[in-house]
Design a protein around this motif. Structure first.
Motif, PDB file in Angstrom:
ATOM      1  N   LYS A  47       0.923  -1.222   0.085  1.00  0.00           N
ATOM      2  CA  LYS A  47      -0.120  -0.188  -0.039  1.00  0.00           C
ATOM      3  C   LYS A  47       0.776   1.333   0.057  1.00  0.00           C
ATOM      4  O   LYS A  47       1.563   1.271   0.933  1.00  0.00           O
ATOM      5  CB  LYS A  47      -0.893   0.157   1.087  1.00  0.00           C
ATOM      6  N   ASN A  96       0.948   5.445   0.258  1.00  0.00           N
ATOM      7  CA  ASN A  96      -0.094   6.971   0.129  1.00  0.00           C
ATOM      8  C   ASN A  96       0.728   7.927  -0.425  1.00  0.00           C
ATOM      9  O   ASN A  96       1.945   8.135  -0.171  1.00  0.00           O
ATOM     10  CB  ASN A  96      -0.330   6.857   1.501  1.00  0.00           C
ATOM     11  N   GLU A 135      -5.448  12.876  -1.341  1.00  0.00           N
ATOM     12  CA  GLU A 135      -4.671  11.549  -1.070  1.00  0.00           C
ATOM     13  C   GLU A 135      -5.135  10.673  -1.710  1.00  0.00           C
ATOM     14  O   GLU A 135      -6.205  10.129  -1.985  1.00  0.00           O
ATOM     15  CB  GLU A 135      -5.137  11.385   0.535  1.00  0.00           C
ATOM     16  N   ILE A 140      -4.141   6.763  -2.554  1.00  0.00           N
ATOM     17  CA  ILE A 140      -4.004   5.784  -1.914  1.00  0.00           C
ATOM     18  C   ILE A 140      -4.058   4.378  -3.132  1.00  0.00           C
ATOM     19  O   ILE A 140      -4.798   4.386  -3.929  1.00  0.00           O
ATOM     20  CB  ILE A 140      -5.016   5.000  -0.827  1.00  0.00           C
TER      21      ILE A 140
END
Length: 304
Positions: free
Chosen positions: A3, A5, A58, A60
């Motif tokens: 993951k 960000n 943001e 992701i």
């Protein structure tokens, strides 16, 4: 699943373009696939590939585990310069791809390593076992292989701290005027060709190359280069940037016809590092490849 960000720092750029500028290991096509599969969200919402990012968005990115490929051990000759229980140093020939990728599933350094080296680190997965850093397909010379995960993490940290000494030799077009110099020019993806890198202030990373003239010829210069950073294609792009592309580089220079080369005359000549376990400083050096020496011999004879 990994993951990532990102907090956006620019306005009005397509999301696939923005992400590819931040994550060099992801191509735009791979990013678009992740978008289509809703593995990329902006402010917790799925978007399409045409979405244009805004400051403070943001992002992701969920990157699925790579599909396990059947990477087969192949009995390919390897020039193993050094090997112990933790690391190996390999002298890679020109023309060998470092690890499997699209279009290169066999004949790679990894295929050869799996046959010749008893253990390799697993941090980079099944596709890139043991691979801490890379050399371009047509760049020859020394690189370090990690044989366990502890060594891999240690050496990766050394690379980030710029504590691994990497010296290259290259023959470049034209006569370099200064005996020594530093090229401090940030590198990013080319907007004209996403497979290439270029000097740019936009979505770029710091890149510093030191060079020193070894010998000047009438139309060429043999130089020594030391990397302070290790960006993709760094030396090749930096030499083009100062007007002296590497001889034989058909991507950043011109197609070689005079010397009959199959790639650029760029060789990782020496490499030095502190051993992960013993903490002893080790340094290794390799000779220039035969085809590189022959070009220099031809230049020496023509100038007598």
């Amino acid at each position: 699943m990994d993951k990532v960000n990102l907090i956006v720092e620019e306005n009005n750029i397509r999301i696939d373009t923005y992400i590819s500028s931040k994550l060099e290991n992801l191509s735009r096509s791979a990013i678009q696939k992740l978008i289509n599969e809703e593995n990329i969200t902006v402010n917790s919402k799925a978007v399409n590939k045409n979405y244009k990012v805004k400051i403070n968005d943001e992002i992701i990115i969920n990157i699925p585990e790579p599909k396990v490929l059947d990477v087969v051990a192949e009995d390919i000759d390897l020039d193993i310069v050094y090997e112990d229980n933790d690391v190996a140093v390999i002298n890679k020939p020109q023309g060998m791809v470092v690890h499997p990728a699209v279009g290169h599933y066999s004949g790679t350094l990894v295929n050869a390593l799996m046959s010749k080296v008893d253990e390799l680190s697993s941090i980079n997965g099944v596709i890139r076992p043991g691979i801490v850093h890379r050399l371009d397909k047509n760049t020859s010379g020394l690189l370090i292989i990690a044989k366990n995960d502890y060594s891999h993490i240690y050496l990766s940290d050394c690379l980030k701290e710029h504590s691994i000494n990497r010296i290259y030799h290259a023959l470049v077009e034209g006569v370099v005027k200064n005996d020594k110099g530093v090229i401090d020019a940030p590198l990013g993806r080319s907007e004209k060709d996403r497979k290439k890198r270029c000097v740019t202030k936009k979505n770029s990373k710091e890149a510093i190359t030191n060079y020193e003239v070894i010998k000047r010829y009438k139309k060429y210069t043999l130089i020594k280069l030391k990397l302070e950073t290790g960006r993709t294609h760094q030396i090749r792009v930096h030499m083009k940037y100062i007007g002296h592309p590497i001889v034989g580089d058909d991507v950043y220079g011109k197609v070689d016809k005079k010397f009959g080369l199959n790639g650029q005359l760029l060789h990782s000549k020496s490499i030095g590092f502190v051993h992960p376990k013993t903490k002893e400083y080790l340094e290794f050096e390799s000779e220039l490849p035969i085809y590189f020496k022959r070009v220099l011999e031809k230049l020496d004879k023509s100038e007598r």
